[in-house]
Motif scaffolding. Sequence first.
Motif, PDB file in Angstrom:
ATOM      1  N   TYR A  75      41.307  35.461  37.654  1.00  0.00           N
ATOM      2  CA  TYR A  75      42.531  35.226  36.947  1.00  0.00           C
ATOM      3  C   TYR A  75      42.436  35.823  35.483  1.00  0.00           C
ATOM      4  CZ  TYR A  75      45.217  32.603  33.576  1.00  0.00           C
ATOM      5  OH  TYR A  75      46.129  32.228  32.681  1.00  0.00           O
ATOM      6  N   ARG A  76      43.683  36.305  35.070  1.00  0.00           N
ATOM      7  CA  ARG A  76      43.622  36.901  33.674  1.00  0.00           C
ATOM      8  C   ARG A  76      44.978  36.159  32.887  1.00  0.00           C
ATOM      9  NH1 ARG A  76      44.158  42.861  36.264  1.00  0.00           N
ATOM     10  NH2 ARG A  76      41.889  42.887  37.037  1.00  0.00           N
ATOM     11  N   THR A  77      44.540  36.043  31.681  1.00  0.00           N
ATOM     12  CA  THR A  77      45.830  35.442  30.753  1.00  0.00           C
ATOM     13  C   THR A  77      47.056  36.433  30.459  1.00  0.00           C
ATOM     14  OG1 THR A  77      44.907  36.170  28.707  1.00  0.00           O
ATOM     15  CG2 THR A  77      44.201  34.096  29.557  1.00  0.00           C
ATOM     16  N   THR A 109      49.574  39.829  39.817  1.00  0.00           N
ATOM     17  CA  THR A 109      48.926  38.960  40.823  1.00  0.00           C
ATOM     18  C   THR A 109      47.641  38.361  39.845  1.00  0.00           C
ATOM     19  OG1 THR A 109      47.866  40.538  42.391  1.00  0.00           O
ATOM     20  CG2 THR A 109      49.942  39.268  42.885  1.00  0.00           C
ATOM     21  N   HIS A 110      47.003  39.025  39.211  1.00  0.00           N
ATOM     22  CA  HIS A 110      45.957  38.403  38.538  1.00  0.00           C
ATOM     23  C   HIS A 110      46.300  37.420  37.482  1.00  0.00           C
ATOM     24  CE1 HIS A 110      42.538  40.768  39.889  1.00  0.00           C
ATOM     25  NE2 HIS A 110      43.377  41.857  39.958  1.00  0.00           N
ATOM     26  N   VAL A 111      47.475  37.499  36.705  1.00  0.00           N
ATOM     27  CA  VAL A 111      47.970  36.653  36.054  1.00  0.00           C
ATOM     28  C   VAL A 111      48.540  35.337  36.553  1.00  0.00           C
ATOM     29  CG1 VAL A 111      49.822  36.109  34.112  1.00  0.00           C
ATOM     30  CG2 VAL A 111      48.429  38.467  34.211  1.00  0.00           C
ATOM     31  N   VAL A 116      41.966  38.737  43.386  1.00  0.00           N
ATOM     32  CA  VAL A 116      40.457  38.838  42.989  1.00  0.00           C
ATOM     33  C   VAL A 116      39.928  40.493  42.901  1.00  0.00           C
ATOM     34  CG1 VAL A 116      39.603  36.517  43.189  1.00  0.00           C
ATOM     35  CG2 VAL A 116      39.689  38.397  45.110  1.00  0.00           C
ATOM     36  N   ASP A 117      39.342  40.988  41.913  1.00  0.00           N
ATOM     37  CA  ASP A 117      38.574  42.265  42.175  1.00  0.00           C
ATOM     38  C   ASP A 117      37.329  41.917  42.348  1.00  0.00           C
ATOM     39  OD1 ASP A 117      41.165  43.269  41.477  1.00  0.00           O
ATOM     40  OD2 ASP A 117      40.392  44.146  39.505  1.00  0.00           O
ATOM     41  N   VAL A 118      36.739  42.675  43.279  1.00  0.00           N
ATOM     42  CA  VAL A 118      35.267  42.476  43.718  1.00  0.00           C
ATOM     43  C   VAL A 118      34.191  43.645  43.851  1.00  0.00           C
ATOM     44  CG1 VAL A 118      36.033  40.419  45.451  1.00  0.00           C
ATOM     45  CG2 VAL A 118      35.679  42.730  46.158  1.00  0.00           C
ATOM     46  N   ASN A 142      44.300  52.650  46.725  1.00  0.00           N
ATOM     47  CA  ASN A 142      43.690  53.317  45.544  1.00  0.00           C
ATOM     48  C   ASN A 142      42.622  52.389  44.942  1.00  0.00           C
ATOM     49  OD1 ASN A 142      45.746  51.872  44.424  1.00  0.00           O
ATOM     50  ND2 ASN A 142      46.049  53.151  42.726  1.00  0.00           N
ATOM     51  N   GLU A 143      42.676  51.265  45.226  1.00  0.00           N
ATOM     52  CA  GLU A 143      41.930  50.043  44.549  1.00  0.00           C
ATOM     53  C   GLU A 143      41.146  49.148  45.820  1.00  0.00           C
ATOM     54  OE1 GLU A 143      43.993  47.404  42.233  1.00  0.00           O
ATOM     55  OE2 GLU A 143      45.068  48.914  41.106  1.00  0.00           O
ATOM     56  N   TRP A 144      39.887  49.867  45.847  1.00  0.00           N
ATOM     57  CA  TRP A 144      39.068  49.297  47.095  1.00  0.00           C
ATOM     58  C   TRP A 144      38.772  47.925  46.551  1.00  0.00           C
ATOM     59  CZ3 TRP A 144      34.630  48.037  44.546  1.00  0.00           C
ATOM     60  CH2 TRP A 144      34.155  48.852  43.797  1.00  0.00           C
ATOM     61  N   TRP A 145      38.998  47.471  45.308  1.00  0.00           N
ATOM     62  CA  TRP A 145      38.206  46.365  44.834  1.00  0.00           C
ATOM     63  C   TRP A 145      39.190  45.192  44.839  1.00  0.00           C
ATOM     64  CZ3 TRP A 145      38.703  50.928  42.334  1.00  0.00           C
ATOM     65  CH2 TRP A 145      40.020  51.152  41.337  1.00  0.00           C
ATOM     66  N   HIS A 146      40.547  45.474  45.004  1.00  0.00           N
ATOM     67  CA  HIS A 146      41.509  44.525  44.885  1.00  0.00           C
ATOM     68  C   HIS A 146      41.816  43.785  46.173  1.00  0.00           C
ATOM     69  CE1 HIS A 146      45.016  42.971  42.698  1.00  0.00           C
ATOM     70  NE2 HIS A 146      45.793  42.850  43.919  1.00  0.00           N
ATOM     71  N   PHE A 147      41.744  42.391  46.127  1.00  0.00           N
ATOM     72  CA  PHE A 147      42.103  41.554  47.313  1.00  0.00           C
ATOM     73  C   PHE A 147      43.102  40.345  47.120  1.00  0.00           C
ATOM     74  CE2 PHE A 147      38.320  44.066  48.447  1.00  0.00           C
ATOM     75  CZ  PHE A 147      38.394  43.919  49.790  1.00  0.00           C
TER      76      PHE A 147
END
Length: 167
Positions: A75-77, A109-111, A116-118, A142-147
Motif C-alpha cells: 500500500y502507498r499513500t 493500484t498501490h494507492v 504488491v511488488d515482491v 516490464n515489471e516482474w515484481w508487480h502482482f
Amino acid sequence: MLLRYVERGSRILGAAAALTAVLAGTAHAAPTDQRAALGSAAGTEGLDPSLAMAYTLAEREAHAQGVPLSITSGYRTPEQQRWLWEDGIRTHGSPDEARRWVLPPEESTHVSGRAVDVGPQGGAQWLEANGSRWGLCRMYGNEWWHFELATLPGAACPPVRPDAHDR
Ligand SMILES: [Zn+2]
C-alpha cells in the motif's frame, strides 16, 4: 423438587451457551483477530483484505518450499505515489513515457491497496508460476515484481500486458 432444580439448571446452561455464542459472534474485530492468528505477511498493512490474505498464503507456501519471497512495496499513500509519479516524470522525461513505469495516484493500484511488488526475482518467478492458486497474477511484462489479485483462485491469469501505459 429435583425436577425444578434440573429445569433451572438447564435454563442457566442455556443462557450460558447463548452468551458464549453472542461473545463468539460479536466483534467486528473478529476478522482482524483471524488475520492476526494467521499471521499476515509483513508489508500487507493497508492492502485490500482479500489481497493481504491471498498473498500471505502464497508467501507461506513459498517459504515452506524454501523460496525467498517478500513484499518490497504494498500500500502507498496518495502522497507517496505523487512523489513517485513526479520522480518518474523527471527520470523518464515525460508523463507519457513515465506511465510505462509508474502511474499517478488516482490510477495506481498501490494507492487503492490492490497491488504488491515482491522480491527477490527468484521469489517473483515462483509467484508468477504458482500465484494463480490464490488468484495472484503478474500484470506487466516490464515489471516482474508487480502482482495483483486478477483471477479466481485456481483459474488462469489474464495475459500479461506489455506495461501499465494503456491502463
Ligand atoms: Zn507495483
